[in-house]
Design a protein around this motif. Structure first.
Motif, mmCIF file in Angstrom:
data_model
loop_
_atom_site.group_PDB
_atom_site.id
_atom_site.type_symbol
_atom_site.label_atom_id
_atom_site.label_comp_id
_atom_site.label_asym_id
_atom_site.label_seq_id
_atom_site.Cartn_x
_atom_site.Cartn_y
_atom_site.Cartn_z
ATOM 1 N N LEU A 337 0.820 -1.219 0.000
ATOM 2 C CA LEU A 337 0.000 0.000 0.000
ATOM 3 C C LEU A 337 0.856 1.272 0.000
ATOM 4 O O LEU A 337 0.319 2.379 0.080
ATOM 5 C CB LEU A 337 -0.931 0.004 1.212
ATOM 6 C CG LEU A 337 -2.026 -1.078 1.223
ATOM 7 C CD1 LEU A 337 -2.776 -1.058 2.551
ATOM 8 C CD2 LEU A 337 -2.991 -0.897 0.056
ATOM 9 N N GLU A 338 2.177 1.085 -0.070
ATOM 10 C CA GLU A 338 3.141 2.192 -0.157
ATOM 11 C C GLU A 338 3.170 3.068 1.090
ATOM 12 O O GLU A 338 3.519 4.257 1.027
ATOM 13 C CB GLU A 338 2.872 3.033 -1.409
ATOM 14 C CG GLU A 338 2.961 2.230 -2.701
ATOM 15 C CD GLU A 338 2.611 3.041 -3.937
ATOM 16 O OE1 GLU A 338 2.628 4.284 -3.865
ATOM 17 O OE2 GLU A 338 2.321 2.421 -4.986
ATOM 18 N N LEU A 339 2.856 2.472 2.223
ATOM 19 C CA LEU A 339 2.891 3.200 3.489
ATOM 20 C C LEU A 339 4.277 3.096 4.126
ATOM 21 O O LEU A 339 4.976 2.097 3.962
ATOM 22 C CB LEU A 339 1.838 2.641 4.444
ATOM 23 C CG LEU A 339 0.379 2.956 4.086
ATOM 24 C CD1 LEU A 339 -0.570 2.077 4.887
ATOM 25 C CD2 LEU A 339 0.070 4.434 4.331
ATOM 26 N N PHE A 340 4.673 4.132 4.849
ATOM 27 C CA PHE A 340 5.914 4.175 5.631
ATOM 28 C C PHE A 340 7.153 3.924 4.775
ATOM 29 O O PHE A 340 8.119 3.314 5.222
ATOM 30 C CB PHE A 340 5.841 3.174 6.796
ATOM 31 C CG PHE A 340 4.582 3.306 7.601
ATOM 32 C CD1 PHE A 340 4.357 4.449 8.355
ATOM 33 C CD2 PHE A 340 3.598 2.328 7.561
ATOM 34 C CE1 PHE A 340 3.188 4.608 9.085
ATOM 35 C CE2 PHE A 340 2.421 2.469 8.285
ATOM 36 C CZ PHE A 340 2.212 3.606 9.046
ATOM 37 N N LYS A 341 7.091 4.412 3.547
ATOM 38 C CA LYS A 341 8.221 4.241 2.633
ATOM 39 C C LYS A 341 9.283 5.299 2.913
ATOM 40 O O LYS A 341 9.001 6.495 2.887
ATOM 41 C CB LYS A 341 7.744 4.366 1.182
ATOM 42 C CG LYS A 341 8.814 4.039 0.154
ATOM 43 C CD LYS A 341 8.229 4.057 -1.257
ATOM 44 C CE LYS A 341 9.273 3.638 -2.280
ATOM 45 N NZ LYS A 341 8.708 3.592 -3.661
ATOM 46 N N PRO A 342 10.516 4.891 3.181
ATOM 47 C CA PRO A 342 11.572 5.876 3.443
ATOM 48 C C PRO A 342 11.989 6.588 2.161
ATOM 49 O O PRO A 342 11.686 6.136 1.055
ATOM 50 C CB PRO A 342 12.721 5.025 4.000
ATOM 51 C CG PRO A 342 12.483 3.658 3.447
ATOM 52 C CD PRO A 342 11.006 3.507 3.292
ATOM 53 N N ARG A 343 12.700 7.689 2.317
ATOM 54 C CA ARG A 343 13.131 8.479 1.156
ATOM 55 C C ARG A 343 14.095 7.684 0.274
ATOM 56 O O ARG A 343 14.146 7.862 -0.930
ATOM 57 C CB ARG A 343 13.792 9.780 1.619
ATOM 58 C CG ARG A 343 12.825 10.768 2.254
ATOM 59 C CD ARG A 343 13.507 12.083 2.556
ATOM 60 N NE ARG A 343 14.495 11.943 3.608
ATOM 61 C CZ ARG A 343 14.231 12.085 4.902
ATOM 62 N NH1 ARG A 343 12.994 12.346 5.302
ATOM 63 N NH2 ARG A 343 15.190 11.966 5.807
ATOM 64 N N SER A 344 14.864 6.818 0.902
ATOM 65 C CA SER A 344 15.785 5.944 0.168
ATOM 66 C C SER A 344 15.954 4.655 0.959
ATOM 67 O O SER A 344 15.541 4.571 2.123
ATOM 68 C CB SER A 344 17.140 6.634 -0.038
ATOM 69 O OG SER A 344 17.716 6.973 1.213
ATOM 70 N N HIS A 345 16.541 3.638 0.339
ATOM 71 C CA HIS A 345 16.733 2.360 1.023
ATOM 72 C C HIS A 345 17.519 2.553 2.318
ATOM 73 O O HIS A 345 18.469 3.343 2.379
ATOM 74 C CB HIS A 345 17.497 1.391 0.125
ATOM 75 C CG HIS A 345 16.663 0.778 -0.961
ATOM 76 N ND1 HIS A 345 15.413 0.247 -0.726
ATOM 77 C CD2 HIS A 345 16.904 0.582 -2.288
ATOM 78 C CE1 HIS A 345 14.920 -0.232 -1.862
ATOM 79 N NE2 HIS A 345 15.804 -0.033 -2.820
ATOM 80 N N LEU A 346 17.130 1.829 3.348
ATOM 81 C CA LEU A 346 17.880 1.858 4.605
ATOM 82 C C LEU A 346 19.196 1.113 4.411
ATOM 83 O O LEU A 346 19.214 0.000 3.861
ATOM 84 C CB LEU A 346 17.064 1.214 5.726
ATOM 85 C CG LEU A 346 15.700 1.836 6.045
ATOM 86 C CD1 LEU A 346 15.097 1.169 7.272
ATOM 87 C CD2 LEU A 346 15.821 3.341 6.266
ATOM 88 N N ARG A 347 20.274 1.708 4.877
ATOM 89 C CA ARG A 347 21.597 1.122 4.699
ATOM 90 C C ARG A 347 22.285 0.900 6.050
ATOM 91 O O ARG A 347 21.906 1.483 7.062
ATOM 92 C CB ARG A 347 22.467 2.052 3.839
ATOM 93 C CG ARG A 347 21.920 2.314 2.439
ATOM 94 C CD ARG A 347 21.953 1.062 1.579
ATOM 95 N NE ARG A 347 21.473 1.313 0.226
ATOM 96 C CZ ARG A 347 21.318 0.357 -0.689
ATOM 97 N NH1 ARG A 347 21.612 -0.904 -0.388
ATOM 98 N NH2 ARG A 347 20.869 0.652 -1.894
ATOM 99 N N GLY A 348 23.304 0.070 6.010
ATOM 100 C CA GLY A 348 23.989 -0.301 7.238
ATOM 101 C C GLY A 348 25.153 0.583 7.622
ATOM 102 O O GLY A 348 25.831 0.306 8.615
#
Length: 430
Positions: A337-348
């Motif tokens: 549903l495209e909810l809580f999508k961060p601005r970019s991929h989470l990285r380590g």
């Protein structure tokens, strides 16, 4: 005397505040009582009436799995003795009261109860049901009727019992005893589609590359600082391992969640900064395994989304559908549903403090997503709620979104959801 009293009160308030902050960052083991919306007022819109509800609910607070039960029973008991010994030598930063609680800590959980719903989990479901019925009296009828209300759960004790206690919260005791539950299926592609998606199992869950970012964060400066901080706080001579610190984080979460009047002594090793490091460490795993990291992960959730649209598009069928499932299902549906999508991929390489993808908020015990159909002057609209709070779906202009708009946007999810083809391993995939 007054100064001493002021210092003691200030310290108590500080400890209480720190404890509260830590409890809010326990990842998927965060207690629902801290996240659910306690305002149970009926949700009204002018010239509109709620007519149907489709709600997917993660089971309530559960006990750990057998592996974690055993680890906590052995390794943490070893560490407990070492912590007490070092404290007697004047080492560590814990107060005498905290050390006393660690000394009194016991762990006698039976392996046969692994993953079983706890008493707190039962209460979570009852209270959630009571509030849901008050908010949507049009969709959730006061009197039970097996033609208008549907209950489904996976073939697990925790989901089954969550459904039963939820029913106890919806109806009075006598009616709740008459509730019919759909038989649990070993293969349920609506409630737990990912379990049977061979392609996803191979390419995502069992693929070592899925955990690359989490492993990277596990050796980061932030994580090393956290391990040093926890070791110093406990006064230990030898530096703890990441596995040990993660085990403490798990015990902190489980014990705090299943007892609303008790904070686990295994939360004491953490301050707010270190617990947020452990939270991000877990978030990286769930983001890449259950979230936006791989498109197959959330595409397969079309099976559940299709189920919702079919119910809303039908004049018949149940007015209330309550589906009891698991963390993996909740996260994948939220992502679809495209909810809580961060601005970019989470990285380590670094923590992202202001991220929207945070399991503590979106995937705590008892996490839930409700989609409610409203009829407004002859036109159908859909309202979305997450953790009982209204959220605006990204593809909609307003919170109350035309059903027609959603059906057009999710056309592929409804009409091109070929689960078998999507999830079958082909020669090129092997």
């Amino acid at each position: 005397m007054k100064l001493c009293l002021f210092i003691l009160v200030s310290f108590a308030l500080y400890c209480s505040s720190e404890s509260s902050n830590i409890q809010n960052h326990l990842g998927s083991r965060t207690p629902y009582r801290l996240k659910g919306n306690k305002n149970d007022s009926q949700i009204k819109y002018p010239n509109c009436k709620d007519s149907k509800i489709w709600m997917v609910i993660r089971h309530g607070t559960r006990y750990p799995n057998a592996k974690d039960i055993t680890k906590i029973n052995t390794r943490l008991k070893e560490l407990k003795l070492e912590i007490l010994l070092r404290h007697r030598l004047g080492k560590g930063e814990l107060s005498d009261e905290q050390i006393k609680k660690i000394e009194n800590w016991t762990w006698d959980l039976d392996l046969e109860k692994e993953k079983f719903l706890t008493l707190e989990g039962q209460d979570e479901m009852i209270i959630l049901a009571e509030r849901t019925r008050k908010r949507f009296p049009g969709a959730v009828k006061e009197k039970y009727n097996n033609q208008t209300i549907l209950f489904r759960y996976t073939a697990t004790q925790r989901a089954q019992q969550s459904a039963r206690y939820f029913a106890n919260g919806l109806f009075d005791k006598k009616e709740a005893q008459d509730v019919l539950f759909s038989p649990a299926a070993k293969v349920d592609t609506v409630l737990r589609f990912y379990k049977h998606c061979d392609k996803w199992q191979k390419q995502v869950k069992k693929n070592p590359l899925t955990y690359t970012e989490q492993k990277l964060y596990g050796i980061s400066k932030e994580m090393n600082d956290t391990i040093k901080s926890v070791t110093k706080r406990l006064g230990l001579k030898n530096l703890l391992s990441l596995d040990d610190v993660n085990l403490m984080y798990k015990a902190c979460g489980f014990e705090t969640s299943w007892n609303k009047h008790f904070t686990s002594p295994w939360c004491y090793p953490f301050d707010v900064r270190s617990v947020q490091t452990m939270e991000y460490y877990q978030d990286l795993k769930y983001y890449w395994m259950d979230g936006y990291g791989h498109d197959l992960t959330y595409r397969q959730a079309c099976v559940s989304i299709k189920n919702m649209f079919e119910n809303f598009s039908s004049k018949g069928g149940p007015s209330a559908s309550f589906l009891f499932t698991h963390s993996g299902t909740i996260l994948k549906i939220l992502t679809h549903l495209e909810l809580f999508k961060p601005r970019s991929h989470l990285r380590g390489d670094k923590n992202v403090p202001d991220r929207t993808w945070r399991a503590s908020d979106i995937d705590c015990f008892g996490a839930n997503l409700a989609l409610v159909l409203y009829r407004c002057k002859g036109v159908d609209y859909v309202l979305a709620l997450h953790q009982e709070r209204v959220v605006k779906l990204p593809m909609c202009e307003k919170e109350l979104c035309p059903l027609k708009t959603l059906k057009e946007y999710f056309h592929k999810s409804i009409y091109e959801c070929d689960y078998t083809d999507m999830c079958s391993l082909k020669k090129d995939d092997l």
